[in-house]
Design a protein around this motif. Structure first.
Motif, PDB file in Angstrom:
ATOM      1  N   HIS A 159      49.195 -33.930  94.410  1.00 14.65           N
ATOM      2  CA  HIS A 159      48.029 -33.179  94.849  1.00 14.65           C
ATOM      3  C   HIS A 159      48.544 -31.925  95.593  1.00 14.65           C
ATOM      4  O   HIS A 159      49.701 -31.842  95.973  1.00 14.65           O
ATOM      5  CB  HIS A 159      47.202 -34.053  95.792  1.00 14.65           C
ATOM      6  N   ALA A 160      47.683 -30.953  95.775  1.00 11.85           N
ATOM      7  CA  ALA A 160      48.093 -29.728  96.471  1.00 11.85           C
ATOM      8  C   ALA A 160      48.071 -29.986  97.975  1.00 11.85           C
ATOM      9  O   ALA A 160      47.256 -29.465  98.724  1.00 11.85           O
ATOM     10  CB  ALA A 160      47.165 -28.573  96.091  1.00 11.85           C
ATOM     11  N   ASP A 161      49.027 -30.809  98.397  1.00  8.62           N
ATOM     12  CA  ASP A 161      49.083 -31.316  99.768  1.00  8.62           C
ATOM     13  C   ASP A 161      50.303 -30.704 100.450  1.00  8.62           C
ATOM     14  O   ASP A 161      51.441 -31.087 100.173  1.00  8.62           O
ATOM     15  CB  ASP A 161      49.176 -32.846  99.713  1.00  8.62           C
ATOM     16  N   PRO A 162      50.089 -29.759 101.343  1.00  9.84           N
ATOM     17  CA  PRO A 162      51.224 -29.047 101.953  1.00  9.84           C
ATOM     18  C   PRO A 162      52.203 -29.945 102.695  1.00  9.84           C
ATOM     19  O   PRO A 162      53.416 -29.716 102.626  1.00  9.84           O
ATOM     20  CB  PRO A 162      50.535 -28.071 102.919  1.00  9.84           C
ATOM     21  N   VAL A 163      51.717 -30.953 103.396  1.00  8.95           N
ATOM     22  CA  VAL A 163      52.629 -31.812 104.150  1.00  8.95           C
ATOM     23  C   VAL A 163      53.447 -32.678 103.200  1.00  8.95           C
ATOM     24  O   VAL A 163      54.664 -32.841 103.370  1.00  8.95           O
ATOM     25  CB  VAL A 163      51.866 -32.673 105.174  1.00  8.95           C
ATOM     26  N   LEU A 164      52.802 -33.203 102.183  1.00  7.60           N
ATOM     27  CA  LEU A 164      53.535 -33.997 101.190  1.00  7.60           C
ATOM     28  C   LEU A 164      54.612 -33.154 100.521  1.00  7.60           C
ATOM     29  O   LEU A 164      55.739 -33.628 100.291  1.00  7.60           O
ATOM     30  CB  LEU A 164      52.565 -34.558 100.147  1.00  7.60           C
ATOM     31  N   HIS A 182      43.778 -35.244 103.754  1.00  5.08           N
ATOM     32  CA  HIS A 182      43.477 -34.286 102.708  1.00  5.08           C
ATOM     33  C   HIS A 182      42.460 -34.943 101.752  1.00  5.08           C
ATOM     34  O   HIS A 182      42.265 -36.146 101.775  1.00  5.08           O
ATOM     35  CB  HIS A 182      44.773 -33.952 101.960  1.00  5.08           C
ATOM     36  N   ILE A 208      49.174 -22.119 101.119  1.00  3.37           N
ATOM     37  CA  ILE A 208      49.951 -22.698 102.226  1.00  3.37           C
ATOM     38  C   ILE A 208      51.269 -23.267 101.702  1.00  3.37           C
ATOM     39  O   ILE A 208      52.333 -23.076 102.289  1.00  3.37           O
ATOM     40  CB  ILE A 208      49.134 -23.797 102.951  1.00  3.37           C
ATOM     41  N   PHE A 261      45.064 -24.243  99.336  1.00  7.12           N
ATOM     42  CA  PHE A 261      46.171 -25.112  99.685  1.00  7.12           C
ATOM     43  C   PHE A 261      47.460 -24.672  99.002  1.00  7.12           C
ATOM     44  O   PHE A 261      48.544 -24.760  99.568  1.00  7.12           O
ATOM     45  CB  PHE A 261      45.804 -26.562  99.353  1.00  7.12           C
ATOM     46  N   PRO A 303      50.304 -40.234  96.450  1.00  8.41           N
ATOM     47  CA  PRO A 303      51.285 -39.573  97.327  1.00  8.41           C
ATOM     48  C   PRO A 303      52.327 -40.525  97.884  1.00  8.41           C
ATOM     49  O   PRO A 303      53.502 -40.154  98.041  1.00  8.41           O
ATOM     50  CB  PRO A 303      50.421 -39.001  98.457  1.00  8.41           C
ATOM     51  N   PRO A 354      50.044 -37.509 104.784  1.00 12.39           N
ATOM     52  CA  PRO A 354      49.512 -38.697 104.097  1.00 12.39           C
ATOM     53  C   PRO A 354      50.348 -39.947 104.327  1.00 12.39           C
ATOM     54  O   PRO A 354      49.805 -41.053 104.429  1.00 12.39           O
ATOM     55  CB  PRO A 354      49.532 -38.284 102.614  1.00 12.39           C
ATOM     56  N   LEU A 414      56.404 -40.300  96.850  1.00 17.06           N
ATOM     57  CA  LEU A 414      57.481 -40.032  97.802  1.00 17.06           C
ATOM     58  C   LEU A 414      58.545 -41.130  97.746  1.00 17.06           C
ATOM     59  O   LEU A 414      59.749 -40.859  97.741  1.00 17.06           O
ATOM     60  CB  LEU A 414      56.931 -39.895  99.227  1.00 17.06           C
ATOM     61  N   GLN A 444      55.141 -22.121 102.705  1.00 14.24           N
ATOM     62  CA  GLN A 444      56.013 -23.003 103.461  1.00 14.24           C
ATOM     63  C   GLN A 444      57.189 -23.576 102.677  1.00 14.24           C
ATOM     64  O   GLN A 444      58.117 -24.127 103.269  1.00 14.24           O
ATOM     65  CB  GLN A 444      55.181 -24.168 104.036  1.00 14.24           C
ATOM     66  N   ARG A 492      57.571 -33.018 102.726  1.00 13.71           N
ATOM     67  CA  ARG A 492      58.305 -34.284 102.773  1.00 13.71           C
ATOM     68  C   ARG A 492      59.110 -34.521 101.507  1.00 13.71           C
ATOM     69  O   ARG A 492      60.217 -35.074 101.547  1.00 13.71           O
ATOM     70  CB  ARG A 492      57.334 -35.429 103.039  1.00 13.71           C
TER      71      ARG A 492
END
Lengths: 259, 259, 259, 259
Positions: B134-139, C134, B172, B169, B112, C112, B116, B176, B142
């Motif tokens: 990955h299925a990472d909503p915050v990432l 996560h 979500i 995930f 991650p 992350p 980014l 979003q 970003r």
């Protein structure tokens, strides 16, 4: 095309069987079923006015591609089911029958004992019997031995839209069955129908998921495509799953490693 | 038709993106991808011989409907990925890029932090960046803020064919995201692809499941139909699931109750 | 007893870490945590009145077996988290820290990028850092390399009680990690905690499932037993799963076959 | 202690029932069953040498806390099961019986028709009947009406260690049953046993998962604790699951917001 499905004396181009309950009105039902490409349509005896030749629901099902599959929904035991079957045969002019016996009004789970008993009688009475049952591999074998034309194990409780909660048992049933396996009840989304086909079911029966969608016509089309996709994938054979990742892009070395 | 998908400057009729790895030979790859209807095809820089105009794989992808999506598979960090991206742009004449950075050769899970970092640089360098993560909503948020054209969260580890193990995930992320969500990696069967679309993904990327099927051409067709089915179901809206059964055939009373 | 858990300078008899939020009152919290056998208890900086020596929540946690683990819940970025950590260290006299950074108030998914950034700074500042993240295998490795004392991947979104939705990724994390793995967030039932331990997690952190049960004290005990059961099963090693049935009672022949 | 379990004329402190098959030797079986705290132990008639008073397996089960539950494993139909039951009663001096009828040697799935038929006869013959069946809610009601002392629905195929694949149906069975529900078959890990108890099962029967573990004694202990944990959680009541996250640490505002 060698992947058509034959049950008893009929051959189907479509492996999507459908039901007629819960639609907001019969015109919409008719259009959704036409869009789905379905060729076998189940209808509850209770919903047919057997005295009335102009009965509305039948008028909407009066298309060459629709074969009727009367069902005994509402029967609590073998005796009621056999009686309903005979009334249906007379009223609708078909000896095909979806045999449903569910004594419990809350979850509508089928009764294995009464279903086998009724199936034995109905086969002797000349019916083409498609029994709706729990995903019970031994019961499926006994029904097959009793002469049913197919078996219809459930995916999850009727109308729950929960999808395939019985995969482990459906796989055993598919492996062991000598008659077509039609997954009935609980299929809530096209992906569920596709999955049932991928694991080797011969057909699926869908009703609630189409009927109560805000857009039953498009949902009928979506199920049509999903069933065809699942069947094609079954015939083409799925790849194995594996625990480790495996790069799609061959990763013999990292990108800038010296080789 | 208003359900076409637009990413950056391109509009797609097909929501099935595909990969080119693992096919037994390039001719079969070409036929399978044509059968799939895919319009965006990812190719690893390593597999392209950038010195050779007649490079075999590119010749097989030379169809009007195929847009190339070079990927940085094999890059272990942002620096390697940015360099690979630049080489790819020059070699293939496209500024589209699937950004993949996975330092671990066993599970190929994406990094991650480096992703980014690379995305920020590549956006500034004028690339249309589709990052595999990955299925990472915050990432995902970003990356969107950094200017990526889409996000590509995984369903399960690359090449595992395990299907959608990240549904909670992905839901979500779909809720979003302001950029298209493309579910990538792990999709092992058409039913998985249909499910991803049903939950609102804008597209899916499939490679291994088509390439290693015994019949890649039919499997390509099956995925095509499943993706269309899932998208149509999403647009038509799925019915709700419920805990209790609910008869498709209205069961206001049992069949032979006196009413 | 060689199965005690050591993190940094502390050794724990209990592998059940607990949280202090959502209890209906502090007396009940105290009794439930005592019943759970927990030795590491996380507390939000916001809930501690750092000006007040008689702060109520701390008074209830004043037991020899309870080690405090201040957390940075509510921090939206690395800067806020580092500041909160320093305030917590001063107020509570411990350099242990559960690092939580979640910019999104709805799902509270961790960030992350900011988490790694904060972890790097906090390790340099002498903190024992346990980051909540996560279930991202690569991020876990990077945090470990940055010097965190453990990693705390989530099972499902905080407070959702959905259980272990990240099993496929937790297994990779457990396999690759050189620091203790504590499964945090989403554990809704003792069976979830047992399962996390069975797959090799070193500990679990539970809060909501205990706090909002109608009977937090008994639920605390239930989690205690489940964690011990899961750990013992992990050490004893689980049997393999198999596709076919296999009779527990050896079935070399049917019961009345002639042999 | 009011949470003891009563079936027919016996009351149990332990809700973990066990089986005796597949252990590497009888001494180990004895120690594992003692460690498990089990008070009801099933034994296959075939494994008991009914002519030999010193039969080895029985000697190892000769403890005050162990009640024997002979089973009819290997019976293919009702007739064989009834005969086996009578032999077992005479040989072992107990009228308790685990009724198992499985005509298929591969998956050992139980036969619903023959099981009900045998149950009806055995109840009339004075047996305390605990039938092993598929997780079929209607069959469970019919067996209860026939006078069985409990019902024993399966979690997944015998010996598969696949865990609880029938949760949706077990929940219906638990809700509707007036006799104790014992989840039998397929329980592969303590977490599975805990989960069965959490959803309201009265007991579980475990054999393979203990017998084939590399350390059956510790695994027996682990199951003991897990069953107790699950039962306690059921009595204390689990918290609800929710779709959205909900901070354990109350997050009325972000950490450094001005309030």
């Amino acid at each position: 095309m060698n992947n058509r499905l034959t049950i008893a004396d009929k051959t189907f181009n479509s492996r999507l069987f459908t039901g007629t309950g819960k639609f907001s009105h019969n015109q919409l039902m008719e259009e959704a079923l036409l869009a789905s490409g379905s060729e076998l349509v189940t209808v509850a005896l209770k919903r047919v006015d057997v005295q009335n030749e102009q009965d509305d629901i039948l008028k909407h099902l009066n298309h060459a591609q629709f074969h009727l599959l009367p069902n005994t929904s509402g029967a609590r035991n073998a005796e009621e089911a056999v009686l309903a079957a005979q009334l249906a045969r007379e009223a609708l002019g078909t000896n095909w029958l979806k045999l449903e016996i569910h004594p419990d009004p809350k979850y509508l789970m089928p009764d294995p004992i009464e279903t086998l008993k009724a199936a034995e009688q109905l086969v002797k009475l000349g019916f083409v019997v498609l029994p709706y049952i729990h995903a019970d591999p031994v019961l499926c074998k006994r029904l097959e031995e009793a002469g049913t034309a197919a078996v219809m194990p459930l995916g999850s409780p009727i109308g729950s839209n929960k999808g395939l909660k019985t995969v482990d048992f459906l796989e055993i049933i598919v492996e062991q069955s000598n008659v077509p396996v039609v997954v009935d009840a609980g299929i809530g989304a096209p992906s569920d129908a596709a999955k049932a086909m991928e694991l080797g079911a011969d057909a699926v029966l869908v009703n609630t998921a189409i009927a109560v969608s805000p857009n039953p016509i498009d949902m009928g089309k979506a199920f049509k495509m999903a069933v065809e996709a699942g069947r094609l994938a079954f015939e083409a054979k799925l790849a194995q799953t594996s625990t480790k990742a495996s790069a799609s892009s061959p990763l013999t070395a990292f990108l800038f490693d010296e080789e």
